[in-house]
Design an enzyme around this catalytic site. Structure first.
Site, mmCIF file in Angstrom:
data_model
loop_
_atom_site.group_PDB
_atom_site.id
_atom_site.type_symbol
_atom_site.label_atom_id
_atom_site.label_comp_id
_atom_site.label_asym_id
_atom_site.label_seq_id
_atom_site.Cartn_x
_atom_site.Cartn_y
_atom_site.Cartn_z
ATOM 1 N N CYS A 76 0.863 -1.179 0.000
ATOM 2 C CA CYS A 76 0.000 0.000 0.000
ATOM 3 C C CYS A 76 0.904 1.236 0.000
ATOM 4 O O CYS A 76 1.664 1.445 0.948
ATOM 5 C CB CYS A 76 -0.876 -0.015 1.254
ATOM 6 S SG CYS A 76 -1.927 1.427 1.373
ATOM 7 N N CYS A 206 -5.138 6.100 -4.284
ATOM 8 C CA CYS A 206 -4.436 4.826 -4.118
ATOM 9 C C CYS A 206 -2.994 5.010 -4.597
ATOM 10 O O CYS A 206 -2.764 5.334 -5.769
ATOM 11 C CB CYS A 206 -5.140 3.749 -4.945
ATOM 12 S SG CYS A 206 -4.335 2.153 -4.798
HETATM 13 N N1 LIG Z 1 -4.523 1.971 -1.061
HETATM 14 C C1 LIG Z 1 -3.311 1.271 -1.350
HETATM 15 C C2 LIG Z 1 -3.451 0.078 -2.223
HETATM 16 C C3 LIG Z 1 -3.801 -1.098 -1.440
HETATM 17 C C4 LIG Z 1 -3.887 -2.299 -2.310
HETATM 18 C C5 LIG Z 1 -5.029 -3.119 -1.884
HETATM 19 N N2 LIG Z 1 -6.287 -2.556 -2.215
HETATM 20 C C6 LIG Z 1 -4.830 -4.509 -2.404
HETATM 21 O O1 LIG Z 1 -5.023 -4.778 -3.585
HETATM 22 O O2 LIG Z 1 -4.429 -5.353 -1.602
HETATM 23 C C7 LIG Z 1 -2.247 2.176 -1.882
HETATM 24 O O3 LIG Z 1 -2.241 3.345 -1.549
HETATM 25 O O4 LIG Z 1 -1.380 1.724 -2.616
#
Ligand SMILES: N[C@H](CCC[C@H](N)C(=O)O)C(=O)O
Length: 267
Positions: A76, A206
């Site tokens: 993450c 994200c």
């Molecule tokens: N919010 C996260 C991504 C998490 C990934 C998660 N959603 C998964 O696929 O396990 C970020 O800032 O990169």
């Protein structure tokens, strides 16, 4: 018997996390129901994910990341920046660090204004997905789909993202999906909205997602640093493209903010 859990709440461009100082390793990482409860926005604290900061013999600390559904996630990026800021708050690090996350080691540094530069793993090239866009693994799996100019704001990211996430290509492991609009004029940011696996909804931002978008954008003429705008704020990604199409020296750069701390009763 009920106990009290001391937590901190952090956010990075609106992607929010419950942070626990678990250097004593008292938190049961197999207790998915508890993680889900703490991330519940009505019954618990509320967050897109939960992160344990733990000691590690070979690194400054280890980051253990769970999605809001209670299960261990992959890397993450926004949470990584928040964990670095949390480690500094706890006095575990000063301004530079070397820590371990689900996808391996990371380096990071914090500027005087609080901006965190987080080095991501090298990324193998991108795979084309017929009629859909491209796929990249930036520590977490990401589909990047380019949208026509002027269509991103109105897009139903929840419905479209869900259809791809549970579609026949990805349904077992799932994927995160980033919908992207290219800059309308030079100097403007790439715009990104993301459906996140494990949250099973659109989030405000994200980090591994915008990293995937920046690398994919390099195939459309974008050069490092790439500026990206999410509904939760702006991020920057720097990288070097290798002759074989892979990417090295990948950095995700942006804010990480402590919001509050508190105590919650848990069963
Ligand atoms: N919010 C996260 C991504 C998490 C990934 C998660 N959603 C998964 O696929 O396990 C970020 O800032 O990169």
């Amino acid at each position: 018997m009920s106990t009290t859990l001391h937590f901190h709440k952090y956010q990075g461009t609106g992607n929010d996390f419950v942070m626990l100082d678990d250097r004593a390793e008292t938190f049961d990482a197999a207790d998915h129901a508890l993680v889900r409860h703490l991330c519940d926005r009505r019954r618990g604290i509320g967050a897109d994910g939960l992160i344990l900061l733990r000691n590690h013999p070979e690194y400054d600390f280890e980051m253990v990341y769970f999605n809001a559904d209670g299960h261990l996630g992959s890397m993450c990026g926004n949470g990584g920046r928040c964990t670095v800021a949390f480690a500094r708050q706890l006095g575990v690090i000063e301004t530079e660090t070397h820590f371990l996350a689900a996808d391996g080691p990371h380096e990071a540094r914090i500027d005087a204004d609080g901006t965190v530069h987080l080095r991501m793993q090298d990324v193998a090239g991108q795979q084309p997905l017929e009629g859909l866009g491209v796929f990249l693994d930036t520590g977490s799996p990401h589909v990047v789909r380019l949208q026509a100019a002027g269509t991103l704001a109105e897009l139903n990211v929840f419905a479209e993202g869900r259809a791809i996430r549970y579609g026949e290509l990805f349904h077992e492991k799932g994927t995160n999906i980033n919908f992207v609009e290219a800059p309308a004029a030079p100097g403007q940011p790439w715009q990104v909205r993301t459906y996140e696996r494990g949250v099973e909804d659109e989030t405000l931002s994200c980090g591994t997602g915008v990293t995937a978008v920046a690398l994919a954008a390099s195939q459309h003429g974008a050069t490092s640093p790439v500026h990206l705008r999410t509904p939760g704020g702006d991020l920057r990604v720097e990288f070097q493209t290798q002759p074989d199409g892979s990417f090295q020296h990948v950095y995700l750069i942006g804010p990480a903010t402590r919001v509050f701390e508190g105590k919650i009763d848990v069963a």
